[in-house]
Design a protein around this motif. Structure first.
Motif, PDB file in Angstrom:
ATOM      1  N   ILE A   1       0.825  -1.216   0.000  1.00 48.68           N
ATOM      2  CA  ILE A   1       0.000   0.000   0.000  1.00 48.68           C
ATOM      3  C   ILE A   1       0.856   1.262   0.000  1.00 48.68           C
ATOM      4  O   ILE A   1       0.406   2.323  -0.411  1.00 48.68           O
ATOM      5  CB  ILE A   1      -0.995   0.005   1.179  1.00 48.68           C
TER       6      ILE A   1
ATOM      7  N   TYR B   1       2.561  -3.352   3.736  1.00 51.22           N
ATOM      8  CA  TYR B   1       1.703  -4.282   2.994  1.00 51.22           C
ATOM      9  C   TYR B   1       0.376  -4.512   3.711  1.00 51.22           C
ATOM     10  O   TYR B   1       0.339  -4.628   4.943  1.00 51.22           O
ATOM     11  CB  TYR B   1       2.390  -5.646   2.849  1.00 51.22           C
ATOM     12  N   TRP B   2      -0.680  -4.625   2.911  1.00 47.60           N
ATOM     13  CA  TRP B   2      -1.948  -5.193   3.404  1.00 47.60           C
ATOM     14  C   TRP B   2      -1.774  -6.709   3.309  1.00 47.60           C
ATOM     15  O   TRP B   2      -1.445  -7.238   2.234  1.00 47.60           O
ATOM     16  CB  TRP B   2      -3.112  -4.722   2.534  1.00 47.60           C
TER      17      TRP B   2
ATOM     18  N   GLY C   1      -4.178  -8.837   4.963  1.00 49.67           N
ATOM     19  CA  GLY C   1      -5.394  -9.326   5.620  1.00 49.67           C
ATOM     20  C   GLY C   1      -6.136 -10.396   4.843  1.00 49.67           C
ATOM     21  O   GLY C   1      -5.596 -11.027   3.929  1.00 49.67           O
TER      22      GLY C   1
ATOM     23  N   ASN D   1      -8.569  -6.476   7.959  1.00 53.55           N
ATOM     24  CA  ASN D   1      -7.325  -5.916   7.444  1.00 53.55           C
ATOM     25  C   ASN D   1      -6.206  -6.038   8.465  1.00 53.55           C
ATOM     26  O   ASN D   1      -6.380  -5.665   9.630  1.00 53.55           O
ATOM     27  CB  ASN D   1      -7.521  -4.450   7.068  1.00 53.55           C
ATOM     28  N   SER D   2      -5.114  -6.552   8.002  1.00 51.34           N
ATOM     29  CA  SER D   2      -3.918  -6.663   8.819  1.00 51.34           C
ATOM     30  C   SER D   2      -2.800  -6.068   7.967  1.00 51.34           C
ATOM     31  O   SER D   2      -2.831  -6.170   6.737  1.00 51.34           O
ATOM     32  CB  SER D   2      -3.672  -8.152   9.103  1.00 51.34           C
ATOM     33  N   TYR D   3      -1.852  -5.410   8.624  1.00 48.62           N
ATOM     34  CA  TYR D   3      -0.831  -4.683   7.865  1.00 48.62           C
ATOM     35  C   TYR D   3       0.565  -5.065   8.360  1.00 48.62           C
ATOM     36  O   TYR D   3       0.773  -5.249   9.575  1.00 48.62           O
ATOM     37  CB  TYR D   3      -1.041  -3.178   8.017  1.00 48.62           C
TER      38      TYR D   3
ATOM     39  N   ARG E   1      -8.582  -2.395  -2.931  1.00 47.06           N
ATOM     40  CA  ARG E   1      -8.032  -2.104  -1.606  1.00 47.06           C
ATOM     41  C   ARG E   1      -8.104  -0.609  -1.282  1.00 47.06           C
ATOM     42  O   ARG E   1      -7.879  -0.223  -0.141  1.00 47.06           O
ATOM     43  CB  ARG E   1      -6.562  -2.561  -1.502  1.00 47.06           C
TER      44      ARG E   1
ATOM     45  N   CYS F   1      -5.928   3.716   7.165  1.00 49.67           N
ATOM     46  CA  CYS F   1      -6.048   2.272   6.945  1.00 49.67           C
ATOM     47  C   CYS F   1      -6.913   1.665   8.048  1.00 49.67           C
ATOM     48  O   CYS F   1      -6.424   1.390   9.156  1.00 49.67           O
ATOM     49  CB  CYS F   1      -4.663   1.621   6.989  1.00 49.67           C
TER      50      CYS F   1
ATOM     51  N   ASP G   1      -9.527  -1.308   9.766  1.00 53.13           N
ATOM     52  CA  ASP G   1      -9.438  -2.772   9.896  1.00 53.13           C
ATOM     53  C   ASP G   1     -10.495  -3.512   9.075  1.00 53.13           C
ATOM     54  O   ASP G   1     -10.523  -4.743   9.081  1.00 53.13           O
ATOM     55  CB  ASP G   1      -9.564  -3.170  11.375  1.00 53.13           C
TER      56      ASP G   1
ATOM     57  N   ILE H   1      -9.075   1.177   1.952  1.00 56.99           N
ATOM     58  CA  ILE H   1      -8.156   2.158   2.543  1.00 56.99           C
ATOM     59  C   ILE H   1      -8.436   3.515   1.897  1.00 56.99           C
ATOM     60  O   ILE H   1      -8.651   3.593   0.686  1.00 56.99           O
ATOM     61  CB  ILE H   1      -6.697   1.714   2.251  1.00 56.99           C
TER      62      ILE H   1
END
Ligand code: FEO
Length: 394
Positions: free
Chosen positions: A6, A11-12, A14, A35-37, A175, A221, A223, A227
């Motif tokens: 991103i 990075y995304w 998720g 979403n996890s980054y 995204r 960003c 969760d 985004i």
């Protein structure tokens, strides 16, 4: 889905939950994302995890960027299980002794969810963590929407990991906001109306606080969902508008019916409102999901609730909705009640009691009609509609 870079080295990673249709009572017709980054800095950092069922997918996604065992620390912005459910699997994979940063309340809440003795690092509001090239700042956002919630801000990238705030339950391959159409604002509005509405005063305070801090935002960003990078101020402005709850000249006639009498009443009231230029619509409680109705409630000036009397009480769907709406604490509404009955007719009184408890301004004692509305009853429905229209004009 493959990881998405991103920003350089962020990075995304998720998971997309295409098939969930019910999120603790909230209808998710288009699924959701968790979403996890991953920040690839001198300290490799994972921001939030995913729902337990998607933990393996998260680990596969991380593995496409880096060996998960090389992750140096994890940040938990919020304990709710759609973001922390994957923690046991992730911590087991990366090393149970790796630092786990969270708010002080997050520390308490995580230990109430998980028996593992992780290496918790509770952080203060305004606390910082250097990752090498980047520094993170933690911002407590208590009760938005859990006592443990916090934001994590990347100073150098002017990027905010906002936990649930500014999220949407929307599953898609896109995204970013600039890859979607305006429908995403509808998902964001629904999310706000059903998850955050009761915290509106806190949201306005938080926006003031962030403005005072001079926090520049190039990217938000959340969760869930997409985004915000094209125009992050768009979603912040929308949150301010939704939190202010300025009523529109809009009326919802929310009802259920047994033998169509209350339905007839609802449609007559809507017709009268429409004739007076009010944006009005009937919402049948077994045809419309409570969370969709709540989205419409957000900016409506008038909430008119109808129920037949069933066994000396309210129809069950009406009780369900009133209880749901009461918990979300909508403000600045006028209200009225109506319904048909057979022999006892308590429903109108019971609705009035609930609307009054919600601090709605009751503009009429309520209209109840025995069995089937006759000509006079229909006229009374139109009169109620006109009265509501008049009150909305004031
Ligand atoms: Fe998306 Fe409050 O969890």
């Amino acid at each position: 889905m493959k990881p998405v870079e991103i920003l350089k080295d962020i990075y995304w990673v998720g998971a997309i939950d295409w098939n969930t249709r019910d999120f603790h009572g909230y209808s998710t017709y288009e699924g959701t994302t968790y979403n996890s980054y991953l920040i690839m800095d001198e300290k490799i950092t994972l921001i939030d995890t995913v729902k337990k069922e998607f933990a393996d997918e998260l680990i596969i996604n991380i593995s496409q960027v880096v060996d998960p065992r090389k992750i140096d620390c994890v940040i938990s912005n919020h304990t709710e299980m759609d973001h922390s459910g994957g923690l046991p699997r992730v911590m087991h994979k990366i090393g149970e002794d790796k630092p786990l940063y969270c708010s002080k309340m997050g520390h308490k809440n995580l230990t109430r969810h998980f028996p593992q003795k992780w290496n918790y690092k509770p952080v203060e509001n305004g606390g910082e963590l250097s990752l090498g090239k980047r520094t993170l700042t933690f911002i407590e956002t208590r009760m938005l929407h859990w006592p443990d919630s916090m934001f994590t801000y990347v100073n150098e990238n002017r990027l905010l990991f906002s936990s649930d705030a500014f999220g949407q339950h929307y599953a898609g391959l896109e995204r970013f906001d600039d890859q979607t159409d305006d429908a995403v604002m509808g998902h964001a509005k629904k999310y706000f109306a059903n998850i955050l509405l009761l915290y509106s005063p806190l949201i306005l305070k938080l926006v003031d606080k962030v403005t005072e801090m001079g926090l520049a935002l190039d990217m938000i960003c959340p969760d869930h969902g997409i985004i915000w990078r094209q125009d992050p101020s768009k979603i912040i402005d929308a949150y301010v508008e939704w939190s202010n709850q300025a009523p529109k000249r809009k009326a919802l006639v929310i009802y259920d019916t047994m033998w169509h009498s209350t339905e007839t009443m609802a449609e007559c009231i809507v017709d009268a409102l429409g004739q007076e230029g009010v944006d009005a619509k009937p919402m049948h409680l077994r045809r419309c999901h409570r969370s969709d109705i709540m989205t419409e409630v957000l900016d409506a000036g008038a909430i008119i609730v109808g129920s037949p009397t069933l066994n000396n009480g309210l129809f069950p769907t009406v009780s369900d909705f009133l209880s749901y709406m009461k918990g979300l604490k909508p403000k600045k509404k006028i209200g009225a009640a109506f319904g048909s009955y057979g022999w006892s007719g308590e429903a109108v009184k019971l609705i009035n009691k609930e609307l009054d408890a919600m601090k709605f301004e009751l503009i009429d004692p309520g209209l109840k009609i025995q069995y089937v509305p006759d000509e006079e009853g229909i006229r009374a429905c139109y009169e109620l509609g006109n009265k509501i229209a008049q009150a909305l004009a004031d």
